[in-house]
Structures are given as structure tokens and as C-alpha cells.
Motif scaffolding. Structure first.
Motif, PDB file in Angstrom:
ATOM      1  N   SER A  58       0.806  -1.223   0.000  1.00 17.92           N
ATOM      2  CA  SER A  58       0.000   0.000   0.000  1.00 17.92           C
ATOM      3  C   SER A  58       0.836   1.268   0.000  1.00 17.92           C
ATOM      4  N   THR A  59       2.053   1.171   0.531  1.00 16.11           N
ATOM      5  CA  THR A  59       2.854   2.381   0.717  1.00 16.11           C
ATOM      6  C   THR A  59       4.212   2.333   0.030  1.00 16.11           C
ATOM      7  N   GLY A  60       4.674   1.127  -0.335  1.00 16.48           N
ATOM      8  CA  GLY A  60       6.015   0.997  -0.871  1.00 16.48           C
ATOM      9  C   GLY A  60       7.082   1.093   0.200  1.00 16.48           C
ATOM     10  N   ASN A  61       6.656   1.024   1.454  1.00 18.99           N
ATOM     11  CA  ASN A  61       7.568   1.240   2.575  1.00 18.99           C
ATOM     12  C   ASN A  61       7.180   0.295   3.707  1.00 18.99           C
ATOM     13  N   GLN A  62       8.084  -0.568   4.116  1.00 22.20           N
ATOM     14  CA  GLN A  62       7.772  -1.521   5.180  1.00 22.20           C
ATOM     15  C   GLN A  62       7.916  -0.917   6.573  1.00 22.20           C
ATOM     16  N   SER A  63       8.257   0.359   6.642  1.00 17.49           N
ATOM     17  CA  SER A  63       8.302   1.046   7.939  1.00 17.49           C
ATOM     18  C   SER A  63       7.490   2.337   7.876  1.00 17.49           C
ATOM     19  N   HIS A  64       6.362   2.280   7.168  1.00 15.29           N
ATOM     20  CA  HIS A  64       5.501   3.454   7.045  1.00 15.29           C
ATOM     21  C   HIS A  64       4.967   3.846   8.423  1.00 15.29           C
ATOM     22  N   PRO A  66      -5.738  -7.688  -1.556  1.00 14.74           N
ATOM     23  CA  PRO A  66      -5.881  -6.249  -1.796  1.00 14.74           C
ATOM     24  C   PRO A  66      -4.529  -5.543  -1.734  1.00 14.74           C
ATOM     25  N   GLY A  67      -4.263  -4.706  -2.702  1.00 15.32           N
ATOM     26  CA  GLY A  67      -3.068  -3.869  -2.666  1.00 15.32           C
ATOM     27  C   GLY A  67      -1.929  -4.341  -3.530  1.00 15.32           C
ATOM     28  N   GLU A  68      -1.734  -5.662  -3.640  1.00 15.98           N
ATOM     29  CA  GLU A  68      -0.532  -6.135  -4.324  1.00 15.98           C
ATOM     30  C   GLU A  68      -0.544  -5.812  -5.814  1.00 15.98           C
ATOM     31  N   ILE A  69      -1.727  -5.771  -6.420  1.00 16.27           N
ATOM     32  CA  ILE A  69      -1.810  -5.554  -7.859  1.00 16.27           C
ATOM     33  C   ILE A  69      -1.476  -4.111  -8.225  1.00 16.27           C
ATOM     34  N   VAL A  70      -1.918  -3.154  -7.393  1.00 17.21           N
ATOM     35  CA  VAL A  70      -1.625  -1.745  -7.676  1.00 17.21           C
ATOM     36  C   VAL A  70      -0.114  -1.532  -7.703  1.00 17.21           C
ATOM     37  N   GLN A  71       0.581  -2.136  -6.754  1.00 19.62           N
ATOM     38  CA  GLN A  71       2.029  -1.976  -6.719  1.00 19.62           C
ATOM     39  C   GLN A  71       2.683  -2.572  -7.968  1.00 19.62           C
ATOM     40  N   ARG A 104       5.889  -1.618 -12.786  1.00 23.49           N
ATOM     41  CA  ARG A 104       6.102  -1.835 -14.222  1.00 23.49           C
ATOM     42  C   ARG A 104       6.072  -0.515 -14.994  1.00 23.49           C
ATOM     43  N   ALA A 105       5.175   0.383 -14.586  1.00 24.53           N
ATOM     44  CA  ALA A 105       5.090   1.675 -15.268  1.00 24.53           C
ATOM     45  C   ALA A 105       6.360   2.492 -15.043  1.00 24.53           C
ATOM     46  N   ILE A 106       6.865   2.492 -13.813  1.00 23.13           N
ATOM     47  CA  ILE A 106       8.091   3.231 -13.511  1.00 23.13           C
ATOM     48  C   ILE A 106       9.275   2.644 -14.277  1.00 23.13           C
ATOM     49  N   ALA A 107       9.281   1.322 -14.433  1.00 26.61           N
ATOM     50  CA  ALA A 107      10.365   0.660 -15.160  1.00 26.61           C
ATOM     51  C   ALA A 107      10.269   0.869 -16.664  1.00 26.61           C
ATOM     52  N   PRO A 163      -0.808   5.727  -0.498  1.00 29.19           N
ATOM     53  CA  PRO A 163       0.310   6.248  -1.299  1.00 29.19           C
ATOM     54  C   PRO A 163       0.520   5.534  -2.629  1.00 29.19           C
ATOM     55  N   MET A 164       0.324   4.208  -2.668  1.00 28.00           N
ATOM     56  CA  MET A 164       0.518   3.490  -3.927  1.00 28.00           C
ATOM     57  C   MET A 164      -0.592   3.827  -4.917  1.00 28.00           C
ATOM     58  N   ASP A 165      -1.831   3.969  -4.415  1.00 32.87           N
ATOM     59  CA  ASP A 165      -2.933   4.404  -5.277  1.00 32.87           C
ATOM     60  C   ASP A 165      -2.629   5.770  -5.886  1.00 32.87           C
ATOM     61  N   LEU A 166      -2.096   6.665  -5.062  1.00 33.92           N
ATOM     62  CA  LEU A 166      -1.797   8.019  -5.530  1.00 33.92           C
ATOM     63  C   LEU A 166      -0.703   8.005  -6.593  1.00 33.92           C
ATOM     64  N   GLU A 167       0.269   7.109  -6.432  1.00 38.81           N
ATOM     65  CA  GLU A 167       1.300   6.989  -7.473  1.00 38.81           C
ATOM     66  C   GLU A 167       0.684   6.560  -8.793  1.00 38.81           C
ATOM     67  N   LEU A 168      -0.271   5.635  -8.725  1.00 37.33           N
ATOM     68  CA  LEU A 168      -0.948   5.195  -9.942  1.00 37.33           C
ATOM     69  C   LEU A 168      -1.705   6.352 -10.584  1.00 37.33           C
ATOM     70  N   MET A 169      -2.351   7.189  -9.767  1.00 37.08           N
ATOM     71  CA  MET A 169      -3.065   8.345 -10.315  1.00 37.08           C
ATOM     72  C   MET A 169      -2.108   9.263 -11.077  1.00 37.08           C
ATOM     73  N   GLN A 170      -0.940   9.513 -10.493  1.00 41.64           N
ATOM     74  CA  GLN A 170       0.027  10.397 -11.147  1.00 41.64           C
ATOM     75  C   GLN A 170       0.560   9.782 -12.436  1.00 41.64           C
ATOM     76  N   ILE A 171       0.724   8.479 -12.453  1.00 43.27           N
ATOM     77  CA  ILE A 171       1.170   7.799 -13.676  1.00 43.27           C
ATOM     78  C   ILE A 171       0.131   7.964 -14.776  1.00 43.27           C
ATOM     79  N   LEU A 172      -1.143   7.813 -14.426  1.00 44.22           N
ATOM     80  CA  LEU A 172      -2.210   7.969 -15.413  1.00 44.22           C
ATOM     81  C   LEU A 172      -2.282   9.406 -15.919  1.00 44.22           C
TER      82      LEU A 172
END
Length: 673
Positions: free
Chosen positions: A156-162, A196-201, A206-209, A233-242
Motif C-alpha cells: 500500500s505504501t512501498g515502505n515496510q516502515s511506514h 488487496p493492494g498487491e496488484i496496484v504496486q 512496471r510503469a516506472i520501469a 500512497p501506492m494508489d496516488l502513485e498510480l493516479m500520477q502515472i495515469l
């Protein structure tokens, strides 16, 4: 209904229309409770269709599957009423399902799953995924949930210490991480499902790569996102990519209603949208059509007191302030010596209101802590023979029979819904994790597929006899529904469904089915019946029934909410409303409570939660506190919540319910809503 003040009404309509008509590449609509956000979204879609944008180029997103379904129905009903044809309908889903669609369109899913995977809901996560993970590892279900939560935080966050992730007392070990990953990969393939969550990441990575062009594969030009403040945060990254890929974004929400930090949602998402994108169209809806001024003003004062410098400035006015006649409404602040006295006063007040003609379904009781608050309130309501819905009352999907029914309807409408097939398998009498693991191991070792084992008459060589017999029973069900279509009608298939339920479950499932579909027209499609049963609230059920009536060109049935008082958690009340709302337990030990009070950010979120609760009320809101409560069998002294100082008035010591004069005033206000 009052006549709105002409100037107020024109300003409200102008604000809604201006937002809907804004051609900016990114539009942010900040909309407070009851200010007409839904109309702006509906009008936005209608404008796009009128301008020549095809329905298939528009995609709508909301925070839950049920909310997305509700959003889709509202948009389609508005467009149909406006005379706009929507070929194929508007596509709407959660962010997770949007990400799945992207990967599916890119041809990525085929290499990982036998068919398009389904996103597991909470029940499926706990009763299928966690149950089987625990059976294999013997970690214990609580520990299995902790291990899964560790990964969900990362997805969900890309960070394991969010900061919002609360690690368990015993850290997750490398061995536990490895075992979880291996199990997840095996089960995701076996049941064609995702957490839930793993697919958005996956999409974001893949988009960043540079290996995935999301706009090209998704083939949309406009994205409508409701409740933008709930994105993680991961959802928001997807929004910015779109956005970067050229998709036009219409984002609506309210940072004052951001209450899901435990899901990693944050008000920063909607606040920062103009900072991350140039030329953002910024709009505000401030005319409240729901709350009377006496309800709205304390809520606004609360948020003004408990806000941070980044809060989006707002100005609100109740449409009832200048209406003809004006409706002031009421806001009561009560203080009791004991929790029992508080509960009695609430129950007596409900009784008095109902005796004066108020329908019980127009009363909401909102609580923050079920364990501490719920029991005594339920007890007092029962003593007065008042009917109520409790957050502890199971909905149709919270019972084994109900889950079985919904899974059956899902499977009928989509034979590739592996997780529904697994649900039906697991809910049959005598089937437990041992038999399930036996079958899973046999399928893997024999290079078989979970669906084909049931849909094809393959030999079950060397499969344990008891498990093989269970497979044969389920094959009988599959044979029965083979050839059915989701466009079949309820009237055509009702008797067959009853026979299936009686065979695989028994009379309890038959009785529940009969009761659940009683109000549905026999010409409803099986897909519509599935959607009705799959909803999460009575309001959403009403929306589905209205859509069925529209398709069949029938008169809409009256509101299907049952005539019962509704007790809900504050979180669960979001999106709902009632004429009278009771909010007990405004004590420091309950709201904000010990877990939130240690953090300024969580304390502010608790204030937002109270704001959401108050603004569910139309005519009257009654907030209260008790100076002592029984907690874990011991009487404890409780202090007034710090939020009581920010509600625009003093709390009065109380020992009785609403007086006849107060009830009469509330009923008079309600009659003028």
C-alpha cells in the motif's frame, strides 16, 4: 420541503456546474457533506458524453466495490434520465480492480493466473487465505494475519516502515516472510485470486520501469475518482502515472473526511494534487443540503479547532438557514453520571420519537468503540421492544448460508470465478482445511486445475476417498448450472436455485434465499440479483432495485430500508444520513481513545471521524458522554473528550430523555425538511 433561497440555490448550482464543466486536465473538487458532490460527478459524465466522448473511454473509481457499484448506478440513472444512451454502461470499480484491468489488457495476467483473478474481500482473506496459511504453517491465525498485514503495508505504501503501520510486538522474521510469499504465490495461482493492494504496486513498478504504458493498454481518456482522500500512497502513485500518460482526472473528496489511516489513506493526497500538477482546476462546494444549521455549525467549529496548517480552507452554509420556512434544527449536548443512564436516555428518546411518528429507520446511533459501548445500548433498546440493526448483526454475507448464496450467484454469472467455487467447496458440511489442503496438493501434484476438477469429469485417481466424494457432490452442482447465463431471469431459475441450495446446504440456506429475493421482480436478471445480494448496505440495495425498475420500465419501489433503528460504527456510517443521530461516548478514553491520543495526527483523524458522524444528521444531533463506565467488569471514571470543548456550547447534566417539548421541536423541524 422548504423553498430554497434563490440566491443560495443559484450559487450552489453554479458551483456544481462550474466544477462539472471545467475542461482542465486535472480537476479537484472539494465537497463537504451533503453539498451535491454526486450531482457534479453525474453532470461531469453527462457533459463528456454530450461532447462526444464514448462511455468506454470513461472510468469511475471509488474506495470499495459496493461504493463503486453505487457510483456506477447513480451515473447511469442520471444519464438515462437526461436522455443519454450509454452503450455498455459506465465502467466503475475500486482502484485494485482498475489495476487488474490494466494488467489484463497488457496481457500480463495470463502468465501468472489461469484466468483473470478476483480481489479477495475481508471475509475471503480471513476465512480462506489466512485459514489455509495457518493450517500449513501452524503459526496461529493471529500471527498469520500479522504477517499478511506486514506485506499489505508494503504493497500500500512501498515502505515496510511506514508511520501508519503498527508492527507486532514480535517482529516478522525472514523465515515467516519467505513462507508467506511462497504460500501466496501458490494459492494465488490455484484460486486465481489476489490480495488487496498487491496488484496496484505491480502496475506502478512496471510503469516506472517503462515496461507498461498504462494509458495505452487501458484505453481511457477520463478517470473519475470519488473519495480521493481515501487513496493510499501506492494508489496516488498510480493516479500520477495515469495523469502523466494523458488521462484527464476528475478527483472529488474532502480532506476533512479522511478517516482511514489504518488503510494508509491520508488527507495529503487531495491536498497535494494541485502541488503535483500544473493548471489544476480547483473547486469547492459549500452549500449543504443535508444538515440544518444547528447541526452543521458545531461540526464546522470542530474542524476549525482540530486542523493543521495544510487543511484546505472551507466556508459552509446550510441551505436551511435562508430557506422558506427556515429550519434551524437542534444540537443537544448531554452529560450523564453513568453509561447506563446515557443508554436509557437514548433508548427512551428513540421511543418518544417513534411514538411521535418518526420512522425507526430515520434514527442512527453512532458509536466509536463496540466493545465498550454497544452492549448496554442494545440492552436498553431490547427492554423497550425497539427493533434495531446492530453492527454485530450478521448481514447476508456474514453468515455461512449467505456466503454460499452469494458465491453461487457469482459462479452462475462467471464460471471463471475460482474463489466463489472455493467458497462453495469450503462451506459445505464436513469440509475443513485438511480436506482442502488434500485437494490442493493433489491438484498441484497431478498438474490439474482447480476449476476443471469440478467442471470436467476427470478421473480422481489416488485422491482420498472422502475428498473425492466431496468433489463429486460439487460436480453435480456444476452440471446443473452449466448452460445458465447471467441474463437468465430470476423467475426462470428460482426453483432450480432453491433445489441446489437445499442439496448442498439445507433448509436454512433455502429460507435465507427466499427471504433475500422476496422483493425482487421475477424479471430481474441473475446478474442483477447477484449485484443486489453482493451489496453492503440497504441504501445500495435500494439503488440496485431502482436500476432494475428503470430497465423494466416499472415504477420505483419505496425505499427498502427496514423499519429499524440503525446502530453503526462511525466508520461504517460514511456516506449515510438520518433525520436524527445520537453519538454517545464523547469521552477521552473512547474518542480519541488511548491508541490515538499518543499521536497528534491520529487525534486530528479522530476529530475528523466525529465530524463525519455529526454530519450524518439532518434535523437533530444528540452528542453525549458518561462520567463512569463498566470496562472489563470494573467501573472506571471517564473524562470528557477534548472534542467537547470545540462543539460550540456547554454540556448539560442530564438524567432523562428528550422531553416532549424537545421531541415536538424535532418533529416540527423534520416536517419542514
Amino acid at each position: 420541503m422548504p423553498v430554497w433561497n434563490a440566491i443560495d440555490f443559484q450559487q450552489a448550482q453554479a458551483s456544481q456546474a462550474t466544477a462539472a464543466n471545467d475542461p482542465a486536465r486535472v480537476v479537484r473538487l472539494v465537497a463537504g457533506p451533503g453539498t451535491g458532490k454526486s450531482f457534479s460527478i453525474e453532470q461531469k459524465v453527462a457533459n463528456l458524453l454530450q461532447s462526444g466522448v464514448t462511455a468506454s473511454s470513461i472510468y469511475a473509481v471509488s474506495y470499495t466495490r459496493a461504493a463503486a457499484t453505487d457510483l456506477k448506478l447513480r451515473i447511469e440513472q442520471f444519464c438515462n434520465t437526461s436522455g443519454l444512451s450509454i452503450t455498455g454502461g459506465i465502467r466503475a470499480s475500486t482502484v485494485h480492480s482498475l489495476a487488474l484491468r490494466i494488467l489484463r489488457s497488457a496481457g500480463i495476467l495470463g502468465a501468472q493466473y489461469p484466468v483473470d483473478p478476483m480481489v479477495l474481500d475481508n471475509w475471503e482473506v480471513e476465512n480462506i487465505f489466512d485459514l489455509e496459511f495457518n493450517h500449513i504453517t501452524r503459526f496461529g491465525k493471529p500471527r498469520c494475519a500479522e504477517i499478511r498485514s506486514y506485506w499489505e503495508a508494503f504493497w500500500s505504501t512501498g515502505n515496510q516502515s511506514h508511520p501508519s503501520y503498527k508492527p507486532p510486538a514480535s517482529p516478522i522474521t525472514q523465515q515467516e516472510q519467505t513462507q508467506f510469499t511462497g504460500f501466496k504465490n501458490r494459492r494465488s495461482n490455484l484460486y486465481s485470486c489476489v490480495l488487496p493492494g498487491e496488484i496496484v504496486q505491480q502496475v506502478v513498478q512496471r510503469a516506472i520501469a517503462g515496461t507498461l504504458n498504462v494509458q495505452q493498454v487501458l484505453n481511457i481518456s477520463h478517470l473519475i475518482v470519488d473519495e480521493f482522500q481515501d487513496l493510499n500512497p501506492m494508489d496516488l502513485e498510480l493516479m500520477q502515472i495515469l495523469i502523466s500518460a494523458g488521462v484527464q482526472l476528475f478527483a472529488s473528496g474532502d480532506d476533512d473526511q479522511s478517516i482511514y489511516s489504518f488503510r494508509y489513506g491520508s488527507p495529503e493526497g487531495i491536498r497535494n494534487l494541485p502541488l503535483q500538477n500544473q493548471g489544476v482546476g480547483q473547486h469547492m462546494l459549500g452549500h449543504c443540503f443535508r444538515c440544518t444549521p444547528s447541526v452543521l455549525n458545531p461540526a464546522v467549529q470542530l474542524m476549525a479547532t482540530y486542523s493543521d496548517p495544510q487543511r484546505i480552507p472551507k466556508t459552509y452554509i446550510s441551505m436551511y438557514s435562508n430557506s422558506a420556512p427556515s429550519v434551524l434544527g437542534s444540537f443537544h449536548r448531554w452529560m450523564f453520571s453513568t453509561h447506563r443512564g446515557e443508554a436509557r436516555a437514548i433508548a427512551d428518546s428513540c421511543q418518544n420519537l417513534i411514538n411521535s411518528g418518526l420512522n425507526p429507520k430515520d434514527i442512527l446511533i453512532l458509536i466509536s468503540n463496540k466493545r465498550i459501548q454497544l452492549g448496554v445500548i442494545e440492552d436498553e433498546l431490547r427492554q423497550r421492544n425497539l427493533n434495531f440493526d446492530s453492527p454485530n448483526n450478521p448481514g447476508i454475507q456474514d453468515t455461512d448460508e449467505g456466503r454460499l448464496i452469494v458465491a453461487l450467484m457469482r459462479l452462475i454469472c462467471n464460471n471463471d470465478d475460482y474463489i466463489s467455487l472455493r467458497t462453495i467447496w469450503g462451506l459445505r458440511s464436513g469440509i475443513g482445511p485438511t480436506q482442502t489442503e488434500t485437494l490442493a496438493t493433489w491438484i498441484t501434484n497431478n498438474q490439474q486445475n482447480f476449476k476443471t476438477i469440478f467442471f470436467q469429469n476427470l478421473p480422481l485417481t489416488n485422491l482420498q476417498q472422502r475428498t473425492a466424494s466431496s468433489v463429486q457432490v460439487l460436480r453435480g452442482l456444476v452440471n446443473t448450472i452449466t448452460g445458465w447465463a447471467k441474463t437468465d431471469t430470476l423467475g426462470c431459475r428460482n426453483a432450480d436455485i432453491i433445489a441446489i441450495l437445499n442439496t448442498i446446504s439445507g433448509q436454512a440456506a433455502v429460507a435465507l434465499w427466499t427471504s433475500a429475493v422476496q422483493g425482487i421482480d421475477s424479471n430481474a436478471l441473475l446478474s442483477e440479483v447477484r449485484d443486489f445480494l453482493w451489496t453492503e448496505s440497504d441504501e445500495q440495495k435500494s439503488q440496485v432495485l431502482a436500476a432494475i425498475s428503470d430497465r423494466l420500465e416499472l415504477e420505483h419501489t419505496p425505499n427498502t430500508l427496514p423499519d429499524r433503528i440503525r446502530i453503526m460504527t462511525m466508520h461504517g456510517s460514511k456516506g449515510l444520513s438520518a433525520k436524527v443521530v445520537f453519538i454517545p461516548g464523547l469521552e477521552e478514553q473512547i474518542l480519541p481513545g488511548p491508541n490515538r491520543i499518543v499521536s497528534p495526527g491520529l487525534t486530528q483523524e479522530a476529530a475528523r471521524l466525529l465530524y463525519v458522524a455529526i454530519t450524518r444528521a439532518k434535523a437533530s444531533c444528540i452528542v453525549s458522554l458518561a462520567q463512569s463506565r463498566f470496562v472489563n467488569g470494573k467501573r472506571k471514571t471517564h473524562a470528557a473528550s477534548q472534542f467537547t470543548n470545540a462543539l460550540g456550547g456547554s454540556f448539560s447534566t442530564r438524567s432523562t430523555a428528550l422531553t416532549s417539548q424537545e421531541v415536538n421541536q424535532i418533529m416540527s423541524d423534520i416536517s419542514r425538511l
